[in-house]
Design a protein around this motif. Structure first.
Motif, PDB file in Angstrom:
ATOM      1  N   LYS A  95      10.744  -4.563  12.309  1.00  0.00           N
ATOM      2  CA  LYS A  95      11.196  -3.810  13.817  1.00  0.00           C
ATOM      3  C   LYS A  95       9.858  -4.412  14.990  1.00  0.00           C
ATOM      4  O   LYS A  95      10.001  -4.163  15.933  1.00  0.00           O
ATOM      5  CB  LYS A  95      10.722  -2.919  13.296  1.00  0.00           C
ATOM      6  N   THR A  96       9.130  -4.654  14.772  1.00  0.00           N
ATOM      7  CA  THR A  96       7.376  -4.258  15.806  1.00  0.00           C
ATOM      8  C   THR A  96       7.467  -6.060  15.552  1.00  0.00           C
ATOM      9  O   THR A  96       6.770  -6.870  16.648  1.00  0.00           O
ATOM     10  CB  THR A  96       6.280  -3.667  15.422  1.00  0.00           C
ATOM     11  N   GLY A  97       7.367  -6.977  14.448  1.00  0.00           N
ATOM     12  CA  GLY A  97       6.971  -8.597  14.281  1.00  0.00           C
ATOM     13  C   GLY A  97       5.764  -8.313  14.193  1.00  0.00           C
ATOM     14  O   GLY A  97       5.201  -9.641  14.139  1.00  0.00           O
ATOM     15  N   THR A  98       5.104  -6.724  13.474  1.00  0.00           N
ATOM     16  CA  THR A  98       3.683  -7.728  13.525  1.00  0.00           C
ATOM     17  C   THR A  98       3.498  -7.949  12.320  1.00  0.00           C
ATOM     18  O   THR A  98       4.025  -8.124  11.003  1.00  0.00           O
ATOM     19  CB  THR A  98       3.142  -6.031  12.869  1.00  0.00           C
ATOM     20  N   LEU A  99       2.536  -8.959  12.058  1.00  0.00           N
ATOM     21  CA  LEU A  99       2.266 -10.010  10.625  1.00  0.00           C
ATOM     22  C   LEU A  99       1.683  -8.588   9.889  1.00  0.00           C
ATOM     23  O   LEU A  99       0.168  -8.520   9.822  1.00  0.00           O
ATOM     24  CB  LEU A  99       0.996 -11.260  11.066  1.00  0.00           C
ATOM     25  N   LEU A 100       2.492  -8.588   8.595  1.00  0.00           N
ATOM     26  CA  LEU A 100       1.763  -7.978   7.404  1.00  0.00           C
ATOM     27  C   LEU A 100       0.484  -8.825   6.388  1.00  0.00           C
ATOM     28  O   LEU A 100      -0.236  -8.319   5.943  1.00  0.00           O
ATOM     29  CB  LEU A 100       2.725  -7.051   6.865  1.00  0.00           C
ATOM     30  N   GLU A 101       1.188  -9.815   5.955  1.00  0.00           N
ATOM     31  CA  GLU A 101       0.684 -10.653   5.309  1.00  0.00           C
ATOM     32  C   GLU A 101       0.538 -12.485   5.497  1.00  0.00           C
ATOM     33  O   GLU A 101       2.000 -12.977   6.031  1.00  0.00           O
ATOM     34  CB  GLU A 101       1.265 -10.717   3.974  1.00  0.00           C
ATOM     35  N   LEU A 102      -0.490 -13.061   5.152  1.00  0.00           N
ATOM     36  CA  LEU A 102      -0.269 -14.446   5.758  1.00  0.00           C
ATOM     37  C   LEU A 102      -0.819 -15.188   4.462  1.00  0.00           C
ATOM     38  O   LEU A 102      -2.413 -14.954   4.414  1.00  0.00           O
ATOM     39  CB  LEU A 102      -0.554 -14.517   6.850  1.00  0.00           C
TER      40      LEU A 102
ATOM     41  N   ASN B 185       1.269  -1.103   0.131  1.00  0.00           N
ATOM     42  CA  ASN B 185       0.463   0.145  -0.112  1.00  0.00           C
ATOM     43  C   ASN B 185       1.141   0.862   0.102  1.00  0.00           C
ATOM     44  O   ASN B 185       0.469   2.230   0.550  1.00  0.00           O
ATOM     45  CB  ASN B 185      -0.720  -0.003   1.075  1.00  0.00           C
ATOM     46  N   GLU B 186       2.172   1.232  -1.269  1.00  0.00           N
ATOM     47  CA  GLU B 186       2.840   2.726  -0.466  1.00  0.00           C
ATOM     48  C   GLU B 186       3.203   2.764   0.366  1.00  0.00           C
ATOM     49  O   GLU B 186       4.653   3.375   0.317  1.00  0.00           O
ATOM     50  CB  GLU B 186       2.295   3.721  -1.002  1.00  0.00           C
ATOM     51  N   VAL B 187       3.655   1.880   1.135  1.00  0.00           N
ATOM     52  CA  VAL B 187       4.607   2.307   2.382  1.00  0.00           C
ATOM     53  C   VAL B 187       5.298   0.951   2.974  1.00  0.00           C
ATOM     54  O   VAL B 187       5.298   0.259   2.415  1.00  0.00           O
ATOM     55  CB  VAL B 187       3.759   1.389   3.884  1.00  0.00           C
ATOM     56  N   GLU B 188       6.687   1.680   2.918  1.00  0.00           N
ATOM     57  CA  GLU B 188       8.008   0.463   2.451  1.00  0.00           C
ATOM     58  C   GLU B 188       8.372  -0.294   3.827  1.00  0.00           C
ATOM     59  O   GLU B 188       8.408   0.531   4.491  1.00  0.00           O
ATOM     60  CB  GLU B 188       9.398   1.019   2.534  1.00  0.00           C
ATOM     61  N   TYR B 189       8.577  -1.549   4.185  1.00  0.00           N
ATOM     62  CA  TYR B 189       8.979  -1.919   5.616  1.00  0.00           C
ATOM     63  C   TYR B 189       9.993  -2.985   5.262  1.00  0.00           C
ATOM     64  O   TYR B 189      10.525  -2.861   3.933  1.00  0.00           O
ATOM     65  CB  TYR B 189       7.005  -2.856   5.929  1.00  0.00           C
ATOM     66  N   GLU B 190      10.871  -2.838   6.461  1.00  0.00           N
ATOM     67  CA  GLU B 190      11.485  -3.815   7.076  1.00  0.00           C
ATOM     68  C   GLU B 190      11.176  -5.190   7.260  1.00  0.00           C
ATOM     69  O   GLU B 190      10.645  -5.293   8.235  1.00  0.00           O
ATOM     70  CB  GLU B 190      12.746  -3.773   7.290  1.00  0.00           C
ATOM     71  N   VAL B 191      11.239  -6.145   6.389  1.00  0.00           N
ATOM     72  CA  VAL B 191      10.462  -7.294   6.719  1.00  0.00           C
ATOM     73  C   VAL B 191      10.914  -9.044   7.033  1.00  0.00           C
ATOM     74  O   VAL B 191      12.772  -8.848   6.317  1.00  0.00           O
ATOM     75  CB  VAL B 191       9.296  -7.812   6.003  1.00  0.00           C
ATOM     76  N   TYR B 192      10.974  -9.391   7.699  1.00  0.00           N
ATOM     77  CA  TYR B 192      11.226 -11.211   7.665  1.00  0.00           C
ATOM     78  C   TYR B 192      10.154 -11.821   6.978  1.00  0.00           C
ATOM     79  O   TYR B 192       8.756 -11.740   6.822  1.00  0.00           O
ATOM     80  CB  TYR B 192      11.022 -12.088   9.294  1.00  0.00           C
ATOM     81  N   ASN B 193      11.062 -12.718   6.055  1.00  0.00           N
ATOM     82  CA  ASN B 193       9.437 -13.453   5.391  1.00  0.00           C
ATOM     83  C   ASN B 193       9.923 -15.317   6.179  1.00  0.00           C
ATOM     84  O   ASN B 193      11.420 -15.488   6.124  1.00  0.00           O
ATOM     85  CB  ASN B 193       9.907 -14.199   3.611  1.00  0.00           C
ATOM     86  N   GLY B 194       9.078 -15.740   6.572  1.00  0.00           N
ATOM     87  CA  GLY B 194       9.048 -16.613   6.416  1.00  0.00           C
ATOM     88  C   GLY B 194       7.686 -18.330   6.648  1.00  0.00           C
ATOM     89  O   GLY B 194       6.663 -17.858   5.969  1.00  0.00           O
TER      90      GLY B 194
END
Length: 106
Positions: free
Chosen positions: A93-100, A64-73
């Motif tokens: 940074k927060t551990g919040t699940l962005l996509e599943l 959604n046009e917002v850039e994140y640093e993420v972990y994939n798993g």
């Protein structure tokens, strides 16, 4: 204000800072192990976990046009004698699940 109160407050602030730094790690990111454990905890409520993985190095991800640093798993679990595979994206940074994403296992 007396010196005892001041030193006690300063010590409490220092301790809180050290604990926060340890939880976030040296890069300011949540540890990938903790992020994976949190996602597994959420998914195991509905079935048994058979396997899991996480990329240890954060990657850039745009949603959604917002850039994140993420972990994939990913996680494999069994529900009602059916295996399911999940792939996830979590904010580093927060551990919040962005996509599943769910797909049936072979």
């Amino acid at each position: 204000m007396n010196w005892k109160s001041f030193l006690l407050g300063a010590a409490a602030g220092l301790a809180a800072g050290i604990i926060t730094k340890e939880l976030l790690g040296p890069s300011g990111h949540a540890s990938p192990e903790k992020v994976l454990a949190d996602v597994k905890e959420k998914l195991k409520k509905s079935g048994q976990i058979y396997g899991s993985w996480i990329m240890m190095k954060p990657e850039t991800y745009v949603k959604n046009e917002v850039e994140y640093e993420v972990y994939n798993g990913g996680i494999t679990r069994s529900t009602d004698d059916k295996r399911e595979q999940f792939e996830f994206v979590a904010d580093a940074k927060t551990g919040t699940l962005l996509e599943l994403n769910v797909r049936a296992a072979d």
